[in-house]
Motif scaffolding. Structure first.
Motif, PDB file in Angstrom:
ATOM      1  N   GLU A  13      61.947  88.040  25.489  1.00  0.00           N
ATOM      2  CA  GLU A  13      60.613  87.441  25.558  1.00  0.00           C
ATOM      3  C   GLU A  13      59.625  88.328  24.817  1.00  0.00           C
ATOM      4  O   GLU A  13      59.668  89.550  24.947  1.00  0.00           O
ATOM      5  CB  GLU A  13      60.171  87.318  27.019  1.00  0.00           C
ATOM      6  N   LYS A  14      58.765  87.714  24.035  1.00  0.00           N
ATOM      7  CA  LYS A  14      57.760  88.500  23.324  1.00  0.00           C
ATOM      8  C   LYS A  14      56.746  89.038  24.317  1.00  0.00           C
ATOM      9  O   LYS A  14      56.269  88.308  25.190  1.00  0.00           O
ATOM     10  CB  LYS A  14      57.067  87.647  22.255  1.00  0.00           C
ATOM     11  N   LYS A  15      56.429  90.296  24.187  1.00  0.00           N
ATOM     12  CA  LYS A  15      55.441  90.912  25.068  1.00  0.00           C
ATOM     13  C   LYS A  15      54.295  91.459  24.237  1.00  0.00           C
ATOM     14  O   LYS A  15      54.469  91.824  23.073  1.00  0.00           O
ATOM     15  CB  LYS A  15      56.089  92.022  25.901  1.00  0.00           C
ATOM     16  N   TYR A  16      53.131  91.522  24.861  1.00  0.00           N
ATOM     17  CA  TYR A  16      51.921  91.914  24.147  1.00  0.00           C
ATOM     18  C   TYR A  16      51.252  93.102  24.832  1.00  0.00           C
ATOM     19  O   TYR A  16      51.536  93.424  25.992  1.00  0.00           O
ATOM     20  CB  TYR A  16      50.941  90.734  24.072  1.00  0.00           C
ATOM     21  N   SER A  17      50.379  93.746  24.083  1.00  0.00           N
ATOM     22  CA  SER A  17      49.570  94.816  24.659  1.00  0.00           C
ATOM     23  C   SER A  17      48.761  94.258  25.819  1.00  0.00           C
ATOM     24  O   SER A  17      48.631  93.053  25.978  1.00  0.00           O
ATOM     25  CB  SER A  17      48.636  95.400  23.587  1.00  0.00           C
ATOM     26  N   LYS A  18      48.238  95.160  26.630  1.00  0.00           N
ATOM     27  CA  LYS A  18      47.481  94.743  27.799  1.00  0.00           C
ATOM     28  C   LYS A  18      46.022  95.186  27.679  1.00  0.00           C
ATOM     29  O   LYS A  18      45.734  96.296  27.229  1.00  0.00           O
ATOM     30  CB  LYS A  18      48.084  95.339  29.068  1.00  0.00           C
ATOM     31  N   TYR A  27      48.255  92.428  20.506  1.00  0.00           N
ATOM     32  CA  TYR A  27      49.294  93.063  19.699  1.00  0.00           C
ATOM     33  C   TYR A  27      50.683  92.789  20.267  1.00  0.00           C
ATOM     34  O   TYR A  27      50.964  93.055  21.434  1.00  0.00           O
ATOM     35  CB  TYR A  27      49.048  94.569  19.639  1.00  0.00           C
ATOM     36  N   GLU A  28      51.568  92.263  19.425  1.00  0.00           N
ATOM     37  CA  GLU A  28      52.949  92.026  19.844  1.00  0.00           C
ATOM     38  C   GLU A  28      53.706  93.354  19.861  1.00  0.00           C
ATOM     39  O   GLU A  28      53.752  94.063  18.844  1.00  0.00           O
ATOM     40  CB  GLU A  28      53.633  91.047  18.890  1.00  0.00           C
ATOM     41  N   LEU A  29      54.302  93.681  20.993  1.00  0.00           N
ATOM     42  CA  LEU A  29      54.983  94.960  21.138  1.00  0.00           C
ATOM     43  C   LEU A  29      56.330  94.965  20.423  1.00  0.00           C
ATOM     44  O   LEU A  29      57.027  93.952  20.382  1.00  0.00           O
ATOM     45  CB  LEU A  29      55.179  95.284  22.624  1.00  0.00           C
ATOM     46  N   GLU A  30      56.683  96.118  19.879  1.00  0.00           N
ATOM     47  CA  GLU A  30      57.908  96.228  19.083  1.00  0.00           C
ATOM     48  C   GLU A  30      59.158  96.221  19.958  1.00  0.00           C
ATOM     49  O   GLU A  30      60.213  95.768  19.528  1.00  0.00           O
ATOM     50  CB  GLU A  30      57.866  97.516  18.247  1.00  0.00           C
ATOM     51  N   PHE A  31      59.065  96.756  21.160  1.00  0.00           N
ATOM     52  CA  PHE A  31      60.210  96.707  22.065  1.00  0.00           C
ATOM     53  C   PHE A  31      59.726  96.436  23.484  1.00  0.00           C
ATOM     54  O   PHE A  31      58.586  96.717  23.834  1.00  0.00           O
ATOM     55  CB  PHE A  31      61.032  98.007  22.010  1.00  0.00           C
ATOM     56  N   ASN A  32      60.628  95.852  24.283  1.00  0.00           N
ATOM     57  CA  ASN A  32      60.268  95.479  25.646  1.00  0.00           C
ATOM     58  C   ASN A  32      60.552  96.581  26.657  1.00  0.00           C
ATOM     59  O   ASN A  32      59.813  96.749  27.622  1.00  0.00           O
ATOM     60  CB  ASN A  32      61.038  94.223  26.066  1.00  0.00           C
ATOM     61  N   LYS A  33      61.644  97.285  26.436  1.00  0.00           N
ATOM     62  CA  LYS A  33      62.039  98.344  27.365  1.00  0.00           C
ATOM     63  C   LYS A  33      62.443  99.586  26.582  1.00  0.00           C
ATOM     64  O   LYS A  33      63.039  99.493  25.505  1.00  0.00           O
ATOM     65  CB  LYS A  33      63.213  97.880  28.232  1.00  0.00           C
ATOM     66  N   GLU A 222      59.179  94.627  12.976  1.00  0.00           N
ATOM     67  CA  GLU A 222      59.895  94.354  11.723  1.00  0.00           C
ATOM     68  C   GLU A 222      60.644  93.025  11.811  1.00  0.00           C
ATOM     69  O   GLU A 222      60.687  92.256  10.850  1.00  0.00           O
ATOM     70  CB  GLU A 222      60.867  95.499  11.436  1.00  0.00           C
ATOM     71  N   SER A 223      61.247  92.737  12.971  1.00  0.00           N
ATOM     72  CA  SER A 223      61.995  91.480  13.129  1.00  0.00           C
ATOM     73  C   SER A 223      61.069  90.269  13.028  1.00  0.00           C
ATOM     74  O   SER A 223      61.463  89.221  12.493  1.00  0.00           O
ATOM     75  CB  SER A 223      62.732  91.476  14.472  1.00  0.00           C
ATOM     76  N   THR A 224      59.840  90.416  13.514  1.00  0.00           N
ATOM     77  CA  THR A 224      58.883  89.306  13.425  1.00  0.00           C
ATOM     78  C   THR A 224      58.489  89.043  11.975  1.00  0.00           C
ATOM     79  O   THR A 224      58.395  87.890  11.543  1.00  0.00           O
ATOM     80  CB  THR A 224      57.628  89.595  14.257  1.00  0.00           C
ATOM     81  N   VAL A 225      58.292  90.113  11.199  1.00  0.00           N
ATOM     82  CA  VAL A 225      57.975  89.937   9.776  1.00  0.00           C
ATOM     83  C   VAL A 225      59.145  89.289   9.052  1.00  0.00           C
ATOM     84  O   VAL A 225      58.952  88.435   8.178  1.00  0.00           O
ATOM     85  CB  VAL A 225      57.607  91.290   9.121  1.00  0.00           C
ATOM     86  N   ARG A 226      60.375  89.662   9.439  1.00  0.00           N
ATOM     87  CA  ARG A 226      61.545  89.011   8.833  1.00  0.00           C
ATOM     88  C   ARG A 226      61.541  87.516   9.136  1.00  0.00           C
ATOM     89  O   ARG A 226      61.885  86.694   8.274  1.00  0.00           O
ATOM     90  CB  ARG A 226      62.837  89.660   9.343  1.00  0.00           C
TER      91      ARG A 226
END
Length: 234
Positions: A13-18, A27-33, A222-226
């Motif tokens: 799931e895409k997660k964002y800054s708080k 801001y879409e976070l680069e990693f979830n965990k 990077e995956s989102t830009v791809r």
């Protein structure tokens, strides 16, 4: 919400800054965990970053001086002071029991805590180091290309400063969603423009290579830009 599964396959799931109020930010976070694999990668990256800093200090120490109010190093120093972070960038910084170089520390802490301002400060560090690395090699063309990323980083920092107010202005869920869609459209547009410039300059460059070069500036993973590039004809 945790990651979910589709036909038994985990989907991230895409997660964002708080924001300060705890709602999803811009801001879409680069990693979830922060997994053990990621920690190992970040520790390796930290060694490379620290070695580069030491080389810059030995060969071109003037690059690290805060000689201008608008220089990357001065802006980094201001941000470190704001968050009460030690300004000795040759140190390793501890976070959750692991030690990282300054740029990686800001990235790990910012992403883990959902703090957009820390994340963009980490990007500022990485861009500055990229510029300095090219200067060390006397490759002024690449140094100029890297310096152009500062503009995008500045825009993102402006969003980070006012993230709480921007999202507060989106008083309903629908307004917040519309705002995120508008931001995504701007990022797709920026991706297309930057990708076409790189392709015209380097005709054989792959979309994956383009994504790796510009994702920090676009402000997503990077995956989102791809994913953006898959829908863009270059």
């Amino acid at each position: 919400m945790d990651d979910f599964k589709v036909f038994g396959i985990p989907v991230l799931e895409k997660k964002y800054s708080k924001t300060k109020s705890g709602r999803d930010g811009l801001y879409e976070l680069e990693f979830n965990k922060l997994t053990s694999k990621l920690i190992a990668e970040f520790e390796v990256n930290s060694k490379s970053e620290l070695n580069l800093l030491k080389r810059i200090a030995a060969e071109m120490p003037e690059l690290l001086n805060h000689y201008s109010d608008t220089s990357p190093m001065n802006m980094i120093a201001i941000q470190l002071d704001k968050f009460n972070i030690d300004g000795n960038i040759f140190n390793l910084y501890e976070y959750q029991g692991h030690k990282y170089s300054i740029g990686t520390y800001l990235k790990v802490r910012g992403t883990t805590e959902g703090n957009m301002e820390l994340i963009i400060t980490s990007q500022l560090v990485f861009i500055a180091l990229a510029i300095f690395a090219h200067r060390l090699e006397n490759d002024f063309e690449k140094a100029l290309l890297a310096s152009q990323m500062l503009f995008g980083c500045g825009l993102l920092m402006g969003e980070a400063y006012f993230e709480n107010y921007i999202m507060a202005g989106a008083s309903s869920t629908s307004e917040a969603t519309e705002h995120k869609i508008a931001i995504k459209e701007e990022r797709v547009k920026a991706t297309k423009e930057k990708a076409k410039k790189l392709r015209s300059k380097f005709p054989r460059i792959s979309k994956n290579a383009i994504a790796e070069m510009i994702f920090d500036e676009i402000g997503v993973s990077e995956s989102t830009v791809r994913d953006y590039l898959k829908k863009i004809k270059l």
